[in-house]
Structure formats: C-alpha cells, structure tokens
Write an enzyme that holds these catalytic residues in place. Structure first.
Site, PDB file in Angstrom:
ATOM      1  N   LEU A  20       0.777  -1.194  -0.027  1.00  0.00           N
ATOM      2  CA  LEU A  20      -0.048   0.024  -0.009  1.00  0.00           C
ATOM      3  C   LEU A  20       0.706   1.017  -0.117  1.00  0.00           C
ATOM      4  CD1 LEU A  20      -2.565  -0.908   2.829  1.00  0.00           C
ATOM      5  CD2 LEU A  20      -2.945  -1.312   0.275  1.00  0.00           C
ATOM      6  N   ASP A  63       2.601  -6.120   2.599  1.00  0.00           N
ATOM      7  CA  ASP A  63       3.233  -5.164   3.385  1.00  0.00           C
ATOM      8  C   ASP A  63       3.722  -5.761   4.727  1.00  0.00           C
ATOM      9  OD1 ASP A  63       2.634  -2.182   2.684  1.00  0.00           O
ATOM     10  OD2 ASP A  63       0.753  -3.281   2.082  1.00  0.00           O
ATOM     11  N   GLU A  68       5.227  -3.557  12.927  1.00  0.00           N
ATOM     12  CA  GLU A  68       4.967  -2.857  13.876  1.00  0.00           C
ATOM     13  C   GLU A  68       3.606  -2.611  14.100  1.00  0.00           C
ATOM     14  OE1 GLU A  68       5.440   1.487  13.473  1.00  0.00           O
ATOM     15  OE2 GLU A  68       6.288   1.344  15.581  1.00  0.00           O
ATOM     16  N   ASP A  69       2.853  -2.760  12.869  1.00  0.00           N
ATOM     17  CA  ASP A  69       1.402  -2.429  12.938  1.00  0.00           C
ATOM     18  C   ASP A  69       0.769  -3.551  13.293  1.00  0.00           C
ATOM     19  OD1 ASP A  69       1.457   0.087  11.802  1.00  0.00           O
ATOM     20  OD2 ASP A  69       1.948  -0.766   9.891  1.00  0.00           O
ATOM     21  N   ARG A  88      -4.508  -6.036   5.190  1.00  0.00           N
ATOM     22  CA  ARG A  88      -3.129  -6.272   5.872  1.00  0.00           C
ATOM     23  C   ARG A  88      -3.745  -7.284   7.244  1.00  0.00           C
ATOM     24  NH1 ARG A  88       0.766  -1.753   7.735  1.00  0.00           N
ATOM     25  NH2 ARG A  88       1.850  -3.588   7.956  1.00  0.00           N
ATOM     26  N   ARG A 133      -6.445   4.474   9.969  1.00  0.00           N
ATOM     27  CA  ARG A 133      -6.671   3.110  10.275  1.00  0.00           C
ATOM     28  C   ARG A 133      -6.970   2.851  11.683  1.00  0.00           C
ATOM     29  NH1 ARG A 133      -2.306   1.041   6.792  1.00  0.00           N
ATOM     30  NH2 ARG A 133      -2.739   2.231   4.841  1.00  0.00           N
ATOM     31  N   HIS A 164       0.132   7.563   9.780  1.00  0.00           N
ATOM     32  CA  HIS A 164       0.199   7.132  11.363  1.00  0.00           C
ATOM     33  C   HIS A 164       0.568   8.116  12.168  1.00  0.00           C
ATOM     34  CE1 HIS A 164       0.658   2.874   9.697  1.00  0.00           C
ATOM     35  NE2 HIS A 164      -0.644   2.873  10.245  1.00  0.00           N
ATOM     36  N   CYS A 252       8.660   0.961  11.930  1.00  0.00           N
ATOM     37  CA  CYS A 252       7.343   0.188  11.193  1.00  0.00           C
ATOM     38  C   CYS A 252       8.198  -1.336  11.182  1.00  0.00           C
ATOM     39  CB  CYS A 252       7.067   0.540  10.101  1.00  0.00           C
ATOM     40  SG  CYS A 252       7.081   2.382   9.713  1.00  0.00           S
TER      41      CYS A 252
HETATM   42  C1  CIR Z   1       0.622   0.662   4.641  1.00  0.00           C
HETATM   43  O1  CIR Z   1       0.088   1.517   4.107  1.00  0.00           O
HETATM   44  O2  CIR Z   1      -0.011  -0.002   5.719  1.00  0.00           O
HETATM   45  C2  CIR Z   1       1.945   0.239   4.578  1.00  0.00           C
HETATM   46  N1  CIR Z   1       2.385   0.591   3.339  1.00  0.00           N
HETATM   47  C3  CIR Z   1       3.050   1.206   5.445  1.00  0.00           C
HETATM   48  C4  CIR Z   1       2.925   0.570   6.686  1.00  0.00           C
HETATM   49  C5  CIR Z   1       3.983   1.587   7.738  1.00  0.00           C
HETATM   50  N2  CIR Z   1       3.923   1.039   9.122  1.00  0.00           N
HETATM   51  C6  CIR Z   1       4.114   1.885  10.008  1.00  0.00           C
HETATM   52  O3  CIR Z   1       4.372   3.169   9.792  1.00  0.00           O
HETATM   53  N3  CIR Z   1       4.068   1.583  11.254  1.00  0.00           N
END
Ligand code: CIR
Length: 257
Positions: A20, A63, A68-69, A88, A133, A164, A252
């Site tokens: 993404l 992704d 971290e997410d 995700r 998110r 974020h 991340c």
């Molecule tokens: C997204 O859009 O979810 C991923 N491409 C990037 C996530 C980055 N994660 C973060 O900043 N913790």
C-alpha cells in the site's frame, strides 16, 4: 526507556512492489534493493544489542515487513491488532505467534481497528493517533489492556494527510519526543520535551531509539546533528528508502521486546 532484548522483524515479501502507498511510487519499489536495506536494518538492530528474529515473509501479504502495525507491546502483555487496512489483517497471526513466546497476547475484535504505527509510548503514556487506520473502538481496546498495567492512553486526532502518528514523530526517551515541524502541536505530548525536526527532513522524525542508541534515516543531516547534539548516544544512519516508497519508516520494521 526499558532495555529491549529482542526485535521481531519479518522479511520483505516478493510481492512488496504491491505494498500500500498513498501515491504510486516513482520509480517503483525495487524488491531486491528493499531486501538489501532490510538486511542492513537487521544488522543495525544488532548494533543496538538486540537479538533479532526474522520471520518468513508471506507473499500473500505485500506489507508484511511492517510488523509494528500488527502488535503493540504493553508491559508484560502485547495486543495483537486488527489493522485498519483489510488487506493487512492476515499479517497479524505470524507476528502474534512470535510475540507469544515472550508475552501474554491479548486480542482485538471487529469493529475495532488499530495500527501499531499509531501508538507512541512515552514513559507510562501511550499517545494513540486516531487516524484513517485506528478508530475509537481500537483505542478503547488498547485502554482496556493498558490501564490495568499502569499505563494511560491519550488519543491524538490525526490530519487525514498523515498515515500514522509515528509517521511524524517518535520517542527518543521516556520524556523526549522527536516531532516533524509543522505537523502536530508541541502540546500534543504534555510536558515531554519536544525536539523539532525541520520540515525538509520530516521523514526523519521517525527514529528507532533503543538501548541507548538510535537509528536515523541516512539522508537527514540536520536530524543527525540534532540527535548528536542531544546526547552522547550512538546515532546509526540506516537507508530504508525503498520502504519509504510504501510509506514505511524505521519503527515500522520491528517490534521490540
Ligand atoms: C501501509 O500503508 O499500511 C504500509 N504500506 C506502510 C505501513 C507503515 N507502518 C508504520 O508506519 N508503522
């Protein structure tokens, strides 16, 4: 900040070019280069004294390197998230299983959504971005897990242009935060000391501080100088420019335990 012993990371998927991103990257993501950069990031974590676990990539989840997410560590527990982007959600189980070897894992159910990138811990306070998110139910679930463990949870409304909370800031110590100039008010973080990163280097406001050292974007000389002036800690430049094309930064790519 308590010392961390272990970093959970996840390899770059061969589908990473389909990750993404707010804008289609130009030039497109180079997966080979992203893998080299990921290897250098893992080596830099080693320089911070972390034993690093590298989980296998899942090519069905472009992704997946952004671990971290998927999981937020909350003292002796961890909260497996329900990421805001439906594509995700399948990333979570592998990360939660790795974290479960070290922490009791709590869960989050629909309609709650929360991305770890929205959670910034300063001392005993979690600042949580209410973003595209992360919703109110996600923040409420974090509060349920965090409050009995002695943490406070403070919601931070995010401008829609910012993915974020930690896209524009990151913790440097229990009472010090790095913040990209012109993004959020300094007062967001209560009494914490705020170090401003110039807007020309906004991406570098996301640093990874651990065990007395700090990883910083390789192409941010003013931020490096700011960090070097701030304290005698090792400041380690790391190039994650391919991950940046997918809106990812330094924090991340790992979950620290
Ligand atoms: C997204 O859009 O979810 C991923 N491409 C990037 C996530 C980055 N994660 C973060 O900043 N913790």
């Amino acid at each position: 900040m308590p010392r961390s012993a272990i970093a959970i990371t996840r390899a770059v998927a061969s589908s990473f070019a389909n990750a993404l991103s707010a804008r289609p990257p130009d030039p497109p993501i180079d997966v080979g280069r992203a893998r080299e950069q990921h290897g250098a990031y893992v080596a830099a974590l080693g320089r911070l004294g972390l034993e690093t676990v590298v989980l296998d990539a899942d090519d069905a989840c472009p992704d997946c390197c952004f671990v971290e997410d998927a999981c937020v560590v909350v003292g002796d527990a961890a909260l497996a998230t329900r990421p805001g982007a439906a594509t995700r959600r399948a990333e979570v189980e592998a990360v939660a299983a790795a974290v479960a070897r070290h922490r009791r894992v709590e869960r989050m159910e629909a309609p709650a959504t929360l991305d770890g990138g929205d959670c910034l811990l300063l001392g005993l306070t979690f600042y949580v971005g209410r973003s595209a998110r992360t919703n109110d139910a996600g923040i409420a679930r974090l509060r349920e897990v965090a409050t009995p463990r002695g943490f406070e949870v403070v919601a931070v409304p995010m401008p829609p242009s910012v993915l974020h909370l930690k896209t524009v800031c990151s913790p440097l110590a229990d009472d010090v935060v790095l913040l990209a100039e012109g993004t959020l008010p300094r007062s967001t973080f209560g009494r914490a000391r705020v170090l401003l990163v110039p807007s020309s280097e906004a991406h570098a406001a996301n640093v990874l501080a651990a065990n007395g050292g700090v990883l910083v974007a390789h192409d941010a000389p003013a931020t490096r100088e700011l960090l070097e002036t701030y304290g005698g800690r090792p400041v380690i430049p790391v190039d994650t420019s391919e991950m940046r094309k997918a809106d990812g930064a330094l924090t991340c790519l790992s979950v620290l335990l």
